[in-house]
Design a protein around this motif. Structure first.
Motif, PDB file in Angstrom:
ATOM      1  N   CYS A   9       0.822  -1.183  -0.011  1.00 47.54           N
ATOM      2  CA  CYS A   9      -0.066   0.216   0.009  1.00 47.54           C
ATOM      3  C   CYS A   9       0.887   1.165   0.086  1.00 47.54           C
ATOM      4  CB  CYS A   9      -0.875  -0.094   1.125  1.00 47.54           C
ATOM      5  SG  CYS A   9      -1.896   1.525   1.402  1.00 47.54           S
ATOM      6  N   CYS A  12       0.251   3.388   3.673  1.00 47.69           N
ATOM      7  CA  CYS A  12       0.553   2.872   4.944  1.00 47.69           C
ATOM      8  C   CYS A  12       1.879   1.948   4.948  1.00 47.69           C
ATOM      9  CB  CYS A  12      -0.494   2.066   5.767  1.00 47.69           C
ATOM     10  SG  CYS A  12      -0.841   0.816   5.060  1.00 47.69           S
ATOM     11  N   GLN A  14       1.975  -1.243   4.258  1.00 51.06           N
ATOM     12  CA  GLN A  14       1.760  -2.647   4.606  1.00 51.06           C
ATOM     13  C   GLN A  14       1.530  -3.322   3.232  1.00 51.06           C
ATOM     14  OE1 GLN A  14      -1.292  -3.120   7.337  1.00 51.06           O
ATOM     15  NE2 GLN A  14      -0.500  -1.790   8.965  1.00 51.06           N
ATOM     16  N   GLU A  15       1.659  -4.585   3.403  1.00 53.40           N
ATOM     17  CA  GLU A  15       1.540  -5.536   2.607  1.00 53.40           C
ATOM     18  C   GLU A  15       0.128  -5.631   1.811  1.00 53.40           C
ATOM     19  OE1 GLU A  15       2.900 -10.359   1.007  1.00 53.40           O
ATOM     20  OE2 GLU A  15       3.164  -9.525   2.821  1.00 53.40           O
ATOM     21  N   SER A  16       0.086  -5.435   0.589  1.00 58.88           N
ATOM     22  CA  SER A  16      -1.444  -5.308  -0.302  1.00 58.88           C
ATOM     23  C   SER A  16      -1.452  -5.912  -1.639  1.00 58.88           C
ATOM     24  CB  SER A  16      -1.803  -3.935  -0.156  1.00 58.88           C
ATOM     25  OG  SER A  16      -3.125  -3.798  -0.935  1.00 58.88           O
ATOM     26  N   ASP A  21      -5.023  -0.256  -2.291  1.00 60.70           N
ATOM     27  CA  ASP A  21      -5.068   0.491  -0.930  1.00 60.70           C
ATOM     28  C   ASP A  21      -5.883  -0.389   0.128  1.00 60.70           C
ATOM     29  OD1 ASP A  21      -3.865   2.724  -1.701  1.00 60.70           O
ATOM     30  OD2 ASP A  21      -5.759   3.822  -2.081  1.00 60.70           O
ATOM     31  N   HIS A  22      -5.559  -0.374   1.203  1.00 61.62           N
ATOM     32  CA  HIS A  22      -6.145  -1.095   2.350  1.00 61.62           C
ATOM     33  C   HIS A  22      -7.719  -0.169   2.762  1.00 61.62           C
ATOM     34  CE1 HIS A  22      -2.108  -2.543   3.327  1.00 61.62           C
ATOM     35  NE2 HIS A  22      -2.698  -3.772   3.618  1.00 61.62           N
ATOM     36  N   PRO A  23      -8.776  -1.029   3.085  1.00 63.20           N
ATOM     37  CA  PRO A  23     -10.003  -0.274   3.340  1.00 63.20           C
ATOM     38  C   PRO A  23      -9.775   1.003   3.971  1.00 63.20           C
ATOM     39  CG  PRO A  23     -10.288  -2.573   3.581  1.00 63.20           C
ATOM     40  CD  PRO A  23      -8.790  -2.559   3.366  1.00 63.20           C
ATOM     41  N   ALA A  24      -8.745   0.702   5.111  1.00 66.09           N
ATOM     42  CA  ALA A  24      -8.799   1.848   6.206  1.00 66.09           C
ATOM     43  C   ALA A  24      -7.763   3.061   5.443  1.00 66.09           C
ATOM     44  CB  ALA A  24      -7.789   1.326   7.329  1.00 66.09           C
ATOM     45  N   CYS A  25      -7.078   2.657   4.422  1.00 65.04           N
ATOM     46  CA  CYS A  25      -6.497   3.659   3.554  1.00 65.04           C
ATOM     47  C   CYS A  25      -7.206   4.263   2.663  1.00 65.04           C
ATOM     48  CB  CYS A  25      -5.031   3.057   3.169  1.00 65.04           C
ATOM     49  SG  CYS A  25      -3.900   2.698   4.400  1.00 65.04           S
ATOM     50  N   HIS A  26      -8.198   3.525   2.121  1.00 62.94           N
ATOM     51  CA  HIS A  26      -8.905   4.139   0.907  1.00 62.94           C
ATOM     52  C   HIS A  26     -10.066   4.978   1.428  1.00 62.94           C
ATOM     53  CE1 HIS A  26     -10.117   3.703  -3.195  1.00 62.94           C
ATOM     54  NE2 HIS A  26     -11.421   3.647  -2.723  1.00 62.94           N
TER      55      HIS A  26
END
Length: 67
Positions: A9, A12, A14-16, A21-26
């Motif tokens: 990502c 953040c 983190q592996e993605s 994007d992760h849901p928290a980042c999107h």
């Protein structure tokens, strides 16, 4: 995933899978922000923001720019 596929990502670090994007980042706010981490190796990027856009540079994978 191969070495040339994005796997982290950009907001953040983190592996993605696929560099998504992760849901928290999107969210709408992060869509306008420059990346902070390299999508290929998760290293912190050197980011420069100007009135015309931004540039982000990874020490291993080079530079990307907005627009």
């Amino acid at each position: 995933m191969t070495a040339s596929d994005p796997g982290f990502c950009v907001h953040c670090g983190q592996e993605s899978p696929g560099g998504a994007d992760h849901p928290a980042c999107h969210n709408p706010r992060t869509a306008l922000e420059p990346p902070r981490y390299c999508a290929f190796c998760a290293r912190r990027l050197v980011v420069q923001v100007s009135p015309l856009g931004w540039t982000a540079r990874c020490s291993r994978h080079g530079e990307t720019a907005s627009g």
